[in-house]
Design a protein around this motif. Sequence first.
Motif, PDB file in Angstrom:
ATOM      1  N   GLY A  64       0.791  -1.217   0.000  1.00 26.09           N
ATOM      2  CA  GLY A  64       0.000   0.000   0.000  1.00 26.09           C
ATOM      3  C   GLY A  64       0.824   1.268   0.000  1.00 26.09           C
ATOM      4  O   GLY A  64       0.293   2.357  -0.196  1.00 26.09           O
ATOM      5  N   LYS A  65       2.143   1.135   0.233  1.00 24.42           N
ATOM      6  CA  LYS A  65       2.972   2.337   0.280  1.00 24.42           C
ATOM      7  C   LYS A  65       3.307   2.806  -1.138  1.00 24.42           C
ATOM      8  O   LYS A  65       3.299   2.037  -2.090  1.00 24.42           O
ATOM      9  CB  LYS A  65       4.280   2.052   1.033  1.00 24.42           C
ATOM     10  N   ASP A  93      -8.001  -6.967   5.717  1.00 25.80           N
ATOM     11  CA  ASP A  93      -7.181  -6.551   4.570  1.00 25.80           C
ATOM     12  C   ASP A  93      -7.389  -7.487   3.384  1.00 25.80           C
ATOM     13  O   ASP A  93      -7.371  -7.053   2.227  1.00 25.80           O
ATOM     14  CB  ASP A  93      -5.697  -6.515   4.958  1.00 25.80           C
ATOM     15  N   LEU A  96     -10.529  -6.583   1.726  1.00 25.36           N
ATOM     16  CA  LEU A  96     -10.385  -5.347   0.948  1.00 25.36           C
ATOM     17  C   LEU A  96      -9.745  -5.625  -0.412  1.00 25.36           C
ATOM     18  O   LEU A  96     -10.113  -5.030  -1.416  1.00 25.36           O
ATOM     19  CB  LEU A  96      -9.518  -4.351   1.733  1.00 25.36           C
ATOM     20  N   TRP A 342      -1.793  -5.107  -3.222  1.00 27.15           N
ATOM     21  CA  TRP A 342      -2.793  -4.711  -2.231  1.00 27.15           C
ATOM     22  C   TRP A 342      -2.957  -3.191  -2.231  1.00 27.15           C
ATOM     23  O   TRP A 342      -1.950  -2.489  -2.282  1.00 27.15           O
ATOM     24  CB  TRP A 342      -2.338  -5.166  -0.827  1.00 27.15           C
ATOM     25  N   PRO A 343      -4.149  -2.653  -2.150  1.00 32.59           N
ATOM     26  CA  PRO A 343      -5.429  -3.358  -1.997  1.00 32.59           C
ATOM     27  C   PRO A 343      -6.137  -3.612  -3.327  1.00 32.59           C
ATOM     28  O   PRO A 343      -7.322  -3.923  -3.327  1.00 32.59           O
ATOM     29  CB  PRO A 343      -6.230  -2.372  -1.130  1.00 32.59           C
ATOM     30  N   GLN A 344      -5.433  -3.489  -4.435  1.00 31.87           N
ATOM     31  CA  GLN A 344      -6.071  -3.640  -5.749  1.00 31.87           C
ATOM     32  C   GLN A 344      -5.844  -5.034  -6.328  1.00 31.87           C
ATOM     33  O   GLN A 344      -5.929  -5.232  -7.539  1.00 31.87           O
ATOM     34  CB  GLN A 344      -5.512  -2.583  -6.713  1.00 31.87           C
ATOM     35  N   LYS A 347      -8.639  -6.659  -8.551  1.00 32.56           N
ATOM     36  CA  LYS A 347      -8.901  -5.828  -9.721  1.00 32.56           C
ATOM     37  C   LYS A 347      -7.791  -6.005 -10.765  1.00 32.56           C
ATOM     38  O   LYS A 347      -8.061  -6.166 -11.962  1.00 32.56           O
ATOM     39  CB  LYS A 347      -8.982  -4.362  -9.289  1.00 32.56           C
TER      40      LYS A 347
END
Lengths: 380, 280
Positions: A64-65, A93, A96, A342-344, A347
């Motif tokens: 996520g960073k 998480d 998500l 993460w978090p995609q 997708k």
Amino acid sequence: MLPPDAQIVSVDDHVIEHPNVWTDRLPKKYQEAGPRIEHRPDGSDVWIYEGELAGTLALNAVAGKDPKDFGLDPRSFDDMLPGCHDIHDRIRDMDLEGVWAQMCFPNMGGFAGSGFAGSKDVDLAAACVRAYNDFILDEWCAAYPERQIPLVMVPYWNVEQTVAEIERTAAKGAKSVTFPELPDRRDLPSWHSDHWDPVLAAAAAHDLPLSLHFGSGGNPQASPEAMTTNFTVAISLFGLNSMSATAELLLSPVFHKHPNLKVALSEGGIGWMPYMLERIDTVWERHRWYNEVNRDVRPSELFKDHVYGCFISDRAGVFTRHLIGVENIMFESDYPHSDSNWPQTRKLLENVMLDVPDDEVRLMVELNARRLYNFPRSDA
Amino acid sequence: MRRPLAVERLGQVNLFAQSLDAELNLQQDVFGARVLRRWGDGPAGSRHALVLIHRTGVETFAPTTPGGAVALRSDGNGPGWESLQWQVSSLGDAVTALREHGVRVGEDAAGRAFVRPQDMHGLAIGLTDRRAESHDRDLVDRKPTFRSDEHALGLVGGATVKVVAAQPEKAAADLAALVGREAYAVERRHLNMAGHGVRFDDHAVEYVGSATGSRADLAGGHLVERGERIFCLTFTVRDLLAARTFLVGRDVRFQQFGRHSLLLAPVDAGGARIEITDTD
């Protein structure tokens, strides 16, 4: 494309052990020497083991960073994603990112427990391995048994203890064993020796695949700069370890002696597999006659029955999946490491799978992992 | 005896952005901002929009002319949070109070007073005793709307303006003395920050610095790269997990620090860092 009802099973993620993993479980006599967290005046948390700075707190736990901040690993439990070390936050998480189940590798002791290999007190090292496994089985995975696949470590530096730990943890529900991909790089006998036979026999007998995480057998062979000032080279080359392990294993007696043994090349990627398999087969065809190698079974045939490739985002591998074998491919999210999307996660996986038939997607993102790790849907 | 500067309320926080439309899209789509007013300023070469995010006013400045005043200032400081504007009941009294506290204060032709960031530990302040036009937040009987008060992010309370300062404790003490309020101290370990601030009726100003003196962490890096300046605007939400789910659904990138803090990536936030937290 990725069917909406496919439950993504990720076969390579990581747990950051919380401060009480060992202090809660080690016998009293090991409390002082065992792994414990020390909070330093500069605000950082560090692991202390056998009285010395040891292990890593949160190696690369930067999910996520912003990539610009990847060089800054979390310094303390306060500033990392709580899902790194708290199972309930981990499940949030996963919700998500759209991942249903996952299998976590250890962190503090290394991906295969190598951090304990050089212990001054070998009994303490074995106790630490047992304590970690009790944590992962009784606490981490037991909290959400449908969503966490138990992966255990073993004191691989001692074959007898390793067999005993496989027996013990198999009885408690372990589904896989993390193991160095190239044991000879850890100054132990190679896959070609008889040394590992009792371990491999025990794993096969209990239907526990070996999960060989890249880097668990040491760093890739690369320039001094690659390991110091320019780690981009090393990161790019870690998959070489998986390639080496593939060649070593397929051209060794391992799968001939242990026909039920399976291995997964965790985080090794898959795009290289078609070339590597073709190359190994070609070499085997021409050079098997004067080498100590099995002369009857083509290496690529062995591969289909024994080896699984794992990918995070590998368009080349998905494109050439039929050359690898759709049933030999599994997905991994790598949370909370820097390769993670993460978090995609879901997708981006949807994008990669856009042109892939649904039944093949189901195999790669869910069903192959459920079959290999004996981890069926609860409603199956 | 020195008189305190009587801050009536936060007028708005000012933001310099490259594109007004992109910034407004983010403010409206993600934060449910209500646009109170849009206008152009020919002489300054800029376009402006004043919006209300929950209860906090935000004015965005975007350049339209490369050599214009706003473009030059934006080029010099970079995009991001620029200053805050306080409303006071009497500008004259405010200027007097500032001078009594030894704070240099400037006045412009439009009848506004301002304090430069170097005179207030990185906090640039505008002062006015006029209320912006079309502030329907001033209407006593205004009913909350979905977009502002019941937005999916679940915003609650007023915003906190966080300013990176070399000496956060002294900065907060100076500000507290100036406005006649108590200073507070807070440890934000998840950001490796020590904070010292002052709470007002509808917002807070918090000076932050690296808790360990690092020059490479969030606050330390900001101090090295941008000097003493506003670091972020912090909004509080009722439920951080719900807010996180909402952001992912909107493809808004964020970084999570610990259990209570999401930082929206500056590129998505128009270069202005926004923090979302569920704790003050």
